[in-house]
Write an enzyme that holds these catalytic residues in place. Sequence first.
Site, PDB file in Angstrom:
ATOM      1  N   GLY A 136      32.475  45.557  38.738  1.00  0.00           N
ATOM      2  CA  GLY A 136      33.418  45.320  39.969  1.00  0.00           C
ATOM      3  C   GLY A 136      32.999  46.971  40.666  1.00  0.00           C
ATOM      4  N   SER A 138      30.399  47.226  44.061  1.00  0.00           N
ATOM      5  CA  SER A 138      30.547  47.083  45.493  1.00  0.00           C
ATOM      6  C   SER A 138      31.509  46.310  46.251  1.00  0.00           C
ATOM      7  CB  SER A 138      29.156  46.248  45.764  1.00  0.00           C
ATOM      8  OG  SER A 138      28.007  46.726  45.270  1.00  0.00           O
ATOM      9  N   SER A 170      28.469  39.775  40.147  1.00  0.00           N
ATOM     10  CA  SER A 170      27.485  38.591  39.375  1.00  0.00           C
ATOM     11  C   SER A 170      28.292  38.108  38.187  1.00  0.00           C
ATOM     12  CB  SER A 170      26.342  39.400  39.051  1.00  0.00           C
ATOM     13  OG  SER A 170      25.398  38.384  38.732  1.00  0.00           O
ATOM     14  N   GLU A 253      21.346  50.325  33.686  1.00  0.00           N
ATOM     15  CA  GLU A 253      21.097  48.899  34.457  1.00  0.00           C
ATOM     16  C   GLU A 253      19.655  48.936  35.043  1.00  0.00           C
ATOM     17  OE1 GLU A 253      22.964  48.333  38.276  1.00  0.00           O
ATOM     18  OE2 GLU A 253      23.283  46.084  38.114  1.00  0.00           O
TER      19      GLU A 253
END
Lengths: 400, 367
Positions: A136, A138, A170, A253
Amino acid sequence: MVEITSPSFESAAHREFRQEVRQWLAKNLPTGWGTAAFQPPRTEDGEHAFLLDWKRRLYAGGWAGLSWPKEYGGRGATLMEQAIFFEENVRVSAPADIGTAGTGYVGPMIIDEGSEEQKKRYLKPILTGEEIWCQGFSEPNAGSDLASLRTRAVRDGDRFVVNGQKVWTSGARRSQLMILLARTDTEVPKHKGISGFIVSMDSPGLDVRSISQINGASEFCEVFFDNVSVPAENVVGRINQGWQIAQSTLSHERFTLTRAFEVQFLLKNLVQSACQPYPGRTDRPIDDPSVRLQLADLYCEAHAARCAYYQSINRHKVTGTLGYDMQMGKLHTSELTKRISDTAISILGTAGVMGEVAPRLGGEVAWYYQFVNTFRNTIAGGTSQVLRNVLGDRVLELPR
Amino acid sequence: MSVDLTTEQQLLKDAVRDVVREVMPIEAVMRQAEQPLTIDDDALWLKMSELGLPGVLAPETVGGAGLGLVDVSPLLEEIGSALVPAGFAVTAVISASLLLRCAGERAGSLLGALASGKQRIALAAGNAVTARRTERGYVLEGSVPLVAEGRVADTILLQAELAGAPAVFVVGKSDLGLVIEPVLTMDPTRRFDRVILTNLNLGEQALLAADLAAGAALQNVKEAAMLATACDSLGIASAALTLAVEYAKVREQFGSKIGSFQGIKHLLADTLVATRNAQAAVRYAAMAWDANAEDRHEAILAARVLAGRVGVQSSANCIQVHGGIGFTKDLPAHLYLRRAKMNEVSEGSVRESLQAIGDRLEQLHVS
């Protein structure tokens, strides 16, 4: 000494590891995977169940948390081994790791920044697949400029009360937990007033809504927080140190965002498609010399992407850092996936614009699906424009 | 200090860089470029010989260093960056590679002379020359339009067609019937010559290799030459990028350094990525070459394409970033561009390389 690994001249140890991965994949993928013989699940729930099962197999095979230190249940694999594993998975188009957020960056971030209690509580379920995570970060007003995020977390005794909204989350609908960035101090410079929290997706007041994506999927979500209660012990690291959490997460990431292997895979598929006759004709795109020139160009770029990626990993072995290599790779390969898909439609005639609306798990992907889908690649995980700024500023040290 | 090189490779690269800076700095290159027909690098060649550089690829048995292309490619990049003549590339890399693949005493002794720096050896390849058997040996006829370093070569290795098959001959600069004419090209930093053979008679010992052996050796050397050209282009790309970045950091317009404008910043960031990619591909190709890997051929073709293109891209951007002064001879930028563009079309051009890759794609990807 720094070397670029290649199946043609890698070390015996790496060759053995590669074989081990290949054999495990061959044994564990469903029969007929990648061919018309494989019957994919017909519903989204069915697909999710399939992916959860695959996750369990990965765990049972010792592949979950490949990069994690052994003391946390991982395999302590080197970056090179992780890359080889990744490459072999892409080679056979293996199913996605549904827990990739957890194993790829949330877990490593908790290992780096979390408390001992948090490590004990959250790490194992990431590996087994019992708990799926989402990110969580953006918000509608904080995309490239993440530090401007506004979701607010206010202290109230032994908990925080969270209000706000996240977007592009996502897999939120299928996740049990979220790593949330929220503002805990509005008086200080914006990136100094952010904290990281672990939030249960079950929390009252937390609402998930799917976003209708142009590729036909709806994996991205909006997540709304209406007075959501988060226990104080769920802060990761220290209050107002959330920007560090963000950096740690994003840098882990980044390693998973390379498409160096994906472009090889796409190119191979494109060549194979180009060797098929045009619909209703006997001649093939590959018979055309100008098509061969275009494909050769893409071949060189895909080859370079792979060489550069392995070279980065080797540099890391010497220097201990990836520097900005991953950003360079992401910029290059994300744009390349678009070029390959675009070329595919252009050269395949009507063959590129037909096929299933949504890709079936393990089946062939229609080129027009790929074409639309690749537009995400140059936006998510750092837009190409922002990345060019970063490279210009930090690598070339150009004036700001 | 590049993390991609071994200590020995870095030392060699630094040695070349230092020698070049001392003996033939960019100002000297720019001055000589005004008179390309009389380019003189004797002092540089002498210094390089003192360092043993001509013999880098030659075996230790003949006084060489017995190194591989992966050790030598950083040196070739350095030479490209410095825009100095191609003596090292031609003699120490290309001609040496051919001699290494020719059996026999003659080839061995030539290698020894090459390794010592005493003989500069050029290669005239292509299908322009025919050879015929005579009583005493052979007679050669033909004209090779573009031979690098022809006019300074003591010895020329010549490809000729003999009885319908490729052959390699040795020709001395004083041989009767040999004429070497300087040729003006787009690139005023290097020497190119036309080599004309008119009824040139050679003895038996002048034949170094014939038939299949010659064909295989020449094919191999063509690849080595492509890789050497790729390294030269890569060196140019890096130097041109550095020059452009340095300028962008100091030039001010509209109250800001021009490097802060995104148009400039993004252009240079893209060049950085393209240069990095080409560099990785060139390194891979050199390793594949040394290991005689099964994907050696495609690797060299790909490196040739990527480096060839980025050499031009980077030098073109360099001129653009410099604005008006980029269009003057006060900067070496135009020399980067000229040499890079010439590299694009020289033997085994970027275009031909792309075609060759294109023709192999079905074989490579459809099994």
